[in-house]
Design a protein around this motif. Structure first.
Motif, mmCIF file in Angstrom:
data_model
loop_
_atom_site.group_PDB
_atom_site.id
_atom_site.type_symbol
_atom_site.label_atom_id
_atom_site.label_comp_id
_atom_site.label_asym_id
_atom_site.label_seq_id
_atom_site.Cartn_x
_atom_site.Cartn_y
_atom_site.Cartn_z
ATOM 1 N N ASP A 123 1.737 6.213 9.528
ATOM 2 C CA ASP A 123 2.627 5.626 10.522
ATOM 3 C C ASP A 123 2.265 4.164 10.741
ATOM 4 O OD1 ASP A 123 0.498 5.481 12.459
ATOM 5 O OD2 ASP A 123 0.861 7.580 12.971
ATOM 6 N N SER A 124 3.070 3.457 11.507
ATOM 7 C CA SER A 124 2.929 2.010 11.677
ATOM 8 C C SER A 124 1.623 1.613 12.353
ATOM 9 C CB SER A 124 4.115 1.458 12.475
ATOM 10 O OG SER A 124 4.189 2.069 13.751
ATOM 11 N N ASP A 125 0.992 2.544 13.086
ATOM 12 C CA ASP A 125 -0.280 2.234 13.745
ATOM 13 C C ASP A 125 -1.393 1.950 12.752
ATOM 14 O OD1 ASP A 125 0.927 2.604 16.180
ATOM 15 O OD2 ASP A 125 0.195 4.666 16.456
ATOM 16 N N LEU A 127 -0.922 0.315 9.810
ATOM 17 C CA LEU A 127 -0.454 -0.717 8.888
ATOM 18 C C LEU A 127 -0.356 -2.062 9.598
ATOM 19 C CD1 LEU A 127 2.517 1.297 7.309
ATOM 20 C CD2 LEU A 127 0.281 0.937 6.261
ATOM 21 N N GLU A 128 -0.732 -3.140 8.906
ATOM 22 C CA GLU A 128 -0.530 -4.506 9.392
ATOM 23 C C GLU A 128 0.361 -5.233 8.391
ATOM 24 O OE1 GLU A 128 -3.888 -6.831 10.580
ATOM 25 O OE2 GLU A 128 -5.009 -5.092 11.301
ATOM 26 N N GLN A 129 1.506 -5.711 8.838
ATOM 27 C CA GLN A 129 2.451 -6.334 7.917
ATOM 28 C C GLN A 129 2.180 -7.825 7.772
ATOM 29 O OE1 GLN A 129 6.497 -5.153 8.408
ATOM 30 N NE2 GLN A 129 7.325 -6.737 7.070
ATOM 31 N N PRO A 134 11.209 -6.860 8.226
ATOM 32 C CA PRO A 134 10.623 -5.876 9.134
ATOM 33 C C PRO A 134 11.252 -4.511 8.933
ATOM 34 C CG PRO A 134 12.233 -7.208 10.307
ATOM 35 C CD PRO A 134 12.145 -7.779 8.914
ATOM 36 N N GLY A 135 10.545 -3.475 9.396
ATOM 37 C CA GLY A 135 11.097 -2.122 9.319
ATOM 38 C C GLY A 135 10.849 -1.485 7.972
ATOM 39 N N GLU A 136 10.933 -0.147 7.950
ATOM 40 C CA GLU A 136 10.691 0.608 6.723
ATOM 41 C C GLU A 136 11.902 0.564 5.814
ATOM 42 O OE1 GLU A 136 9.186 5.024 5.214
ATOM 43 O OE2 GLU A 136 9.959 4.772 7.248
ATOM 44 N N TYR A 270 1.463 -2.319 -0.677
ATOM 45 C CA TYR A 270 0.485 -1.802 0.271
ATOM 46 C C TYR A 270 -0.916 -2.109 -0.241
ATOM 47 C CZ TYR A 270 4.289 0.599 2.616
ATOM 48 O OH TYR A 270 5.444 0.869 3.313
ATOM 49 N N HIS A 308 1.919 -4.753 3.331
ATOM 50 C CA HIS A 308 1.232 -4.058 4.420
ATOM 51 C C HIS A 308 -0.236 -3.876 4.069
ATOM 52 C CE1 HIS A 308 5.089 -2.858 6.285
ATOM 53 N NE2 HIS A 308 5.502 -2.670 5.044
#
Length: 343
Positions: A123-125, A127-129, A134-136, A270, A308
């Motif tokens: 989940d996004s928690d 990951l650092e973009q 933005p967004g998946e 990633y 990410h």
């Protein structure tokens, strides 16, 4: 005997999942398809004579659960009934695991296949973009991991599933472009005359690059480990270390951009592994993203592709758990890589 996942059944719970690297081994047990994995302390592979001993001592001796299936990701090629690890003396013998630990089936994947599976399960928690849309975006992805070596895997998106594609992308060529590159690259240690990406973009490669920078500056190296170089760069106590990490970031951006183009990874790139997480602040400064996007005539495509940094140290276990819960979500070729008890 080896089997293929094209037919039922898949896994039988509880499922043991394991991420076996050259230095550390990580394990968890998935009780059922809806449970969060129960994680166990990370172990040093050097502390155990075999994977069998590690599983028994670090996992099974600390739980009443008896896993029926095992899904293990290993740092090495999966070929035959005896699987040797690249940077660890362990030999994984699936038939022996079935015989001595009463697993009903054992599946062995490549370690970066597991990282690729994590690219759609985190989940996004975690990951650092760094740049991009933005967004998946549900599209093909690439996972790149500078660590003990440089791991690479693709994750293709079909109309109904994700398809992990392991490979040896860490061994593609990396060459000089700028004036400063041409001053440094003659001093980079080669492998059989080549400067592969892994000669620079991993822990050992960081030391290789630092020594080359020092030689180009006619300075005696004073730092000996990747941790020392990284620390000195982050606190700006050593000029050559600072430049080394800046160049590392730029070169990582170049390779990540190349791989994004190869796979047309509109779903993103990633960055996994401890190094990427530790130097995330450097990666965000600009050199990484500038080199990632500098792919004329396709710069406009690169600007949209997100990158990410995976910040979760147990990402591979997360990916394996996602696979164990919902095998149909992924098209993972298991022929020759899955063994089933004959009893």
């Amino acid at each position: 005997m080896p089997d293929n996942f094209d037919s039922e059944p898949f896994f039988k719970f509880p499922v043991l999942v394991g991420d076996i690297g050259g230095t550390h081994a990580r394990f968890a047990i998935l009780v059922d398809a809806h449970a969060e994995p129960r994680e166990f302390p990370v172990v040093n592979t050097a502390d155990y004579a075999s994977i069998d001993e590690a599983i028994q001592s670090a996992v099974l001796n600390h739980t009443s659960l008896q896993p029926r299936s095992a899904v293990l990701a290993v740092a090495g090629p999966v070929d035959g009934d005896e699987i040797e690890l690249t940077n660890c003396p362990w030999v994984v013998r699936p038939k022996q695991l079935i015989a001595t630990m009463t697993f009903e089936d054992v599946t062995i994947l490549n370690d970066f296949e597991a990282q690729a599976l994590a690219a759609v399960s985190l989940d996004s928690d975690h990951l650092e973009q760094i740049g991009g849309k933005p967004g998946e975006i549900k599209a093909t992805r690439v996972v790149l991991g500078p660590g003990t070596g440089l791991g690479v895997a693709g994750l293709l998106r079909s109309h109904r599933a994700w398809i992990p594609v392991p490979g040896e992308g860490g061994h593609i060529d990396l060459g000089p472009r700028t004036k400063r590159d041409y001053e440094i690259f003659p001093h980079v240690e080669t492998i059989e005359g080549r400067i592969a990406a892994e000669q620079i973009l991993c822990g050992r490669g960081l030391c290789n690059l630092y020594k080359a920078v020092c030689t180009a500056d006619n300075i005696q190296p004073v730092l000996n480990t990747p941790a020392d170089i990284t620390a000195a760069a982050l606190n700006e106590s050593n000029v050559q270390a600072v430049e080394t990490l800046e160049l590392f970031s730029a070169y990582l951006g170049r390779i990540a951009g190349d791989l994004a183009l190869i796979f047309m990874a509109h779903g993103g790139v990633y960055l996994s592994g401890g190094i990427s997480h530790k130097i995330a602040a450097i990666l965000k400064k600009g050199a990484f993203r500038a080199n990632f996007e500098d792919k004329a005539p396709h710069t406009h495509i690169m600007r949209d592709i997100p990158v990410h940094v995976i910040t979760y140290p147990l990402a591979a276990l997360n990916g394996l758990s996602a696979f164990a819960r919902s095998p149909a979500r992924f098209q993972v070729a298991t022929e020759g890589r899955r063994w089933i008890s004959t009893e």
